[in-house]
Design a protein around this motif. Structure first.
Motif, PDB file in Angstrom:
ATOM      1  N   PRO A   7       0.928  -0.970   0.064  1.00  0.00           N
ATOM      2  CA  PRO A   7      -0.140   0.107  -0.085  1.00  0.00           C
ATOM      3  C   PRO A   7       0.750   1.301   0.055  1.00  0.00           C
ATOM      4  O   PRO A   7       2.111   1.221   0.374  1.00  0.00           O
ATOM      5  CB  PRO A   7      -0.880  -0.216   1.440  1.00  0.00           C
ATOM      6  N   PRO A   8       0.248   2.255  -0.647  1.00  0.00           N
ATOM      7  CA  PRO A   8       1.243   3.674  -0.364  1.00  0.00           C
ATOM      8  C   PRO A   8       1.374   4.078   1.028  1.00  0.00           C
ATOM      9  O   PRO A   8       0.703   3.593   1.876  1.00  0.00           O
ATOM     10  CB  PRO A   8       0.094   4.478  -1.120  1.00  0.00           C
ATOM     11  N   ALA A   9       2.529   4.871   1.272  1.00  0.00           N
ATOM     12  CA  ALA A   9       2.843   5.451   2.284  1.00  0.00           C
ATOM     13  C   ALA A   9       1.778   6.024   2.977  1.00  0.00           C
ATOM     14  O   ALA A   9       1.048   6.807   2.432  1.00  0.00           O
ATOM     15  CB  ALA A   9       4.236   6.212   2.245  1.00  0.00           C
ATOM     16  N   GLY A  10       1.729   6.245   4.336  1.00  0.00           N
ATOM     17  CA  GLY A  10       0.799   7.067   4.831  1.00  0.00           C
ATOM     18  C   GLY A  10      -0.878   6.405   4.933  1.00  0.00           C
ATOM     19  O   GLY A  10      -1.623   6.993   5.290  1.00  0.00           O
ATOM     20  N   ASP A  11      -0.602   5.109   4.893  1.00  0.00           N
ATOM     21  CA  ASP A  11      -2.073   4.571   4.875  1.00  0.00           C
ATOM     22  C   ASP A  11      -2.208   3.705   6.134  1.00  0.00           C
ATOM     23  O   ASP A  11      -3.268   2.863   6.333  1.00  0.00           O
ATOM     24  CB  ASP A  11      -1.985   3.247   3.648  1.00  0.00           C
ATOM     25  N   GLY A  12      -1.348   4.065   7.257  1.00  0.00           N
ATOM     26  CA  GLY A  12      -1.469   3.253   8.418  1.00  0.00           C
ATOM     27  C   GLY A  12      -0.636   2.140   8.719  1.00  0.00           C
ATOM     28  O   GLY A  12      -0.565   1.597   9.534  1.00  0.00           O
ATOM     29  N   THR A  13       0.262   1.966   7.884  1.00  0.00           N
ATOM     30  CA  THR A  13       1.309   0.899   7.780  1.00  0.00           C
ATOM     31  C   THR A  13       2.718   1.446   8.437  1.00  0.00           C
ATOM     32  O   THR A  13       3.677   0.745   8.369  1.00  0.00           O
ATOM     33  CB  THR A  13       1.479   0.225   6.698  1.00  0.00           C
ATOM     34  N   ALA A  14       2.710   2.818   8.954  1.00  0.00           N
ATOM     35  CA  ALA A  14       4.080   3.475   9.501  1.00  0.00           C
ATOM     36  C   ALA A  14       4.479   2.811  10.597  1.00  0.00           C
ATOM     37  O   ALA A  14       5.853   2.940  10.668  1.00  0.00           O
ATOM     38  CB  ALA A  14       3.655   4.983   9.382  1.00  0.00           C
ATOM     39  N   ARG A  24      -6.167   4.439  14.524  1.00  0.00           N
ATOM     40  CA  ARG A  24      -7.474   4.001  14.466  1.00  0.00           C
ATOM     41  C   ARG A  24      -7.732   3.400  13.085  1.00  0.00           C
ATOM     42  O   ARG A  24      -8.569   2.226  12.899  1.00  0.00           O
ATOM     43  CB  ARG A  24      -8.607   5.100  14.595  1.00  0.00           C
ATOM     44  N   ALA A  25      -6.921   3.817  12.117  1.00  0.00           N
ATOM     45  CA  ALA A  25      -7.334   3.317  10.730  1.00  0.00           C
ATOM     46  C   ALA A  25      -6.762   1.815  10.791  1.00  0.00           C
ATOM     47  O   ALA A  25      -7.279   0.936   9.900  1.00  0.00           O
ATOM     48  CB  ALA A  25      -6.754   4.208   9.677  1.00  0.00           C
ATOM     49  N   ILE A  26      -5.668   1.656  11.179  1.00  0.00           N
ATOM     50  CA  ILE A  26      -5.067   0.272  11.405  1.00  0.00           C
ATOM     51  C   ILE A  26      -6.175  -0.605  12.139  1.00  0.00           C
ATOM     52  O   ILE A  26      -6.074  -1.638  11.675  1.00  0.00           O
ATOM     53  CB  ILE A  26      -3.644   0.442  12.014  1.00  0.00           C
ATOM     54  N   GLN A  27      -6.442  -0.069  13.122  1.00  0.00           N
ATOM     55  CA  GLN A  27      -7.381  -0.977  14.002  1.00  0.00           C
ATOM     56  C   GLN A  27      -8.414  -1.524  13.359  1.00  0.00           C
ATOM     57  O   GLN A  27      -9.026  -2.657  13.245  1.00  0.00           O
ATOM     58  CB  GLN A  27      -7.723  -0.258  15.304  1.00  0.00           C
ATOM     59  N   GLN A  28      -9.121  -0.272  12.520  1.00  0.00           N
ATOM     60  CA  GLN A  28     -10.354  -0.680  11.531  1.00  0.00           C
ATOM     61  C   GLN A  28      -9.996  -1.593  10.745  1.00  0.00           C
ATOM     62  O   GLN A  28     -10.788  -2.453  10.345  1.00  0.00           O
ATOM     63  CB  GLN A  28     -11.001   0.550  11.179  1.00  0.00           C
ATOM     64  N   ILE A  30      -7.692  -3.833  10.657  1.00  0.00           N
ATOM     65  CA  ILE A  30      -7.752  -5.083  11.293  1.00  0.00           C
ATOM     66  C   ILE A  30      -8.989  -5.904  11.593  1.00  0.00           C
ATOM     67  O   ILE A  30      -9.162  -7.174  11.191  1.00  0.00           O
ATOM     68  CB  ILE A  30      -6.653  -5.102  12.540  1.00  0.00           C
ATOM     69  N   LEU A  31      -9.742  -5.147  12.321  1.00  0.00           N
ATOM     70  CA  LEU A  31     -11.300  -5.666  12.882  1.00  0.00           C
ATOM     71  C   LEU A  31     -12.044  -5.912  11.304  1.00  0.00           C
ATOM     72  O   LEU A  31     -12.772  -6.901  11.420  1.00  0.00           O
ATOM     73  CB  LEU A  31     -11.830  -4.385  13.469  1.00  0.00           C
ATOM     74  N   SER A  32     -12.047  -5.318  10.293  1.00  0.00           N
ATOM     75  CA  SER A  32     -12.662  -5.533   9.181  1.00  0.00           C
ATOM     76  C   SER A  32     -12.236  -6.695   8.305  1.00  0.00           C
ATOM     77  O   SER A  32     -12.687  -7.026   7.444  1.00  0.00           O
ATOM     78  CB  SER A  32     -12.906  -4.211   8.329  1.00  0.00           C
ATOM     79  N   GLY A  33     -10.984  -6.988   8.577  1.00  0.00           N
ATOM     80  CA  GLY A  33     -10.216  -8.217   7.794  1.00  0.00           C
ATOM     81  C   GLY A  33      -9.543  -7.592   6.695  1.00  0.00           C
ATOM     82  O   GLY A  33      -9.061  -8.618   5.723  1.00  0.00           O
ATOM     83  N   GLN A  34      -9.529  -6.320   6.274  1.00  0.00           N
ATOM     84  CA  GLN A  34      -8.880  -6.011   5.141  1.00  0.00           C
ATOM     85  C   GLN A  34      -7.230  -6.348   5.356  1.00  0.00           C
ATOM     86  O   GLN A  34      -6.804  -5.999   6.151  1.00  0.00           O
ATOM     87  CB  GLN A  34      -8.944  -4.498   5.066  1.00  0.00           C
ATOM     88  N   LYS A  35      -6.711  -6.859   4.385  1.00  0.00           N
ATOM     89  CA  LYS A  35      -5.296  -7.080   4.187  1.00  0.00           C
ATOM     90  C   LYS A  35      -4.675  -6.804   2.863  1.00  0.00           C
ATOM     91  O   LYS A  35      -4.607  -7.435   2.141  1.00  0.00           O
ATOM     92  CB  LYS A  35      -5.183  -8.736   4.581  1.00  0.00           C
ATOM     93  N   PRO A  36      -4.084  -5.429   2.766  1.00  0.00           N
ATOM     94  CA  PRO A  36      -3.863  -4.899   1.470  1.00  0.00           C
ATOM     95  C   PRO A  36      -2.421  -5.299   0.976  1.00  0.00           C
ATOM     96  O   PRO A  36      -2.060  -5.233  -0.115  1.00  0.00           O
ATOM     97  CB  PRO A  36      -3.856  -3.410   1.583  1.00  0.00           C
TER      98      PRO A  36
END
Length: 128
Positions: A7-14, A24-28, A30-36
């Motif tokens: 994923p592009p930088a700044g998407d919560g993987t920093a 919060r974006a990372i937590q959401q 994880i909870l939603s099951g998104q794995k980019p």
């Protein structure tokens, strides 16, 4: 090669230094099951870039964490930390019944079977 799959930088993987909104974006995610983040070798997906990079060491065989005493290499820093306890004589797993201690966590449950009768003492007994 990795850049196109990540994923592009700044998407919560920093990592740990991310802002509260990024956390919060990372937590959401994880909870939603998104794995980019997807492994180009096996297709397995991850929610964080750092997890993907650690996973890829399985495919490359890279072992960047070296023990300063015996030079044995490890894929994860936590495995090196656990290994270094061997050189220091650390045995964190202790039998509550007899006080025998073990370096490896899986040896304690094996030993405790001799107390429960699940494993006869005649076959490779763990002496305390």
């Amino acid at each position: 090669m990795l850049g196109s799959l990540l994923p592009p930088a700044g998407d919560g993987t920093a990592g740990k230094s991310s802002s509260p909104s990024t956390a919060r974006a990372i937590q959401q995610r994880i909870l939603s099951g998104q794995k980019p983040c997807q492994c180009p070798d096996c297709g397995r997906r991850f929610d964080r870039r750092s997890t993907l990079m650690a996973h890829q060491r399985l495919h490359t065989g890279e072992r960047p964490y070296k023990c300063p005493e015996c030079r044995k290499g490890f894929m994860q820093q936590s495995h090196l930390v656990r290994h270094r306890g061997i050189h220091a004589g650390v045995k964190p797993c202790v039998c509550a019944d007899w006080g025998k201690s073990f370096v490896k966590t899986w040896n304690l449950p094996k030993h405790q079977r001799c107390h429960s009768g699940q494993r006869p003492r005649q076959s490779r007994p763990y002496l305390c």
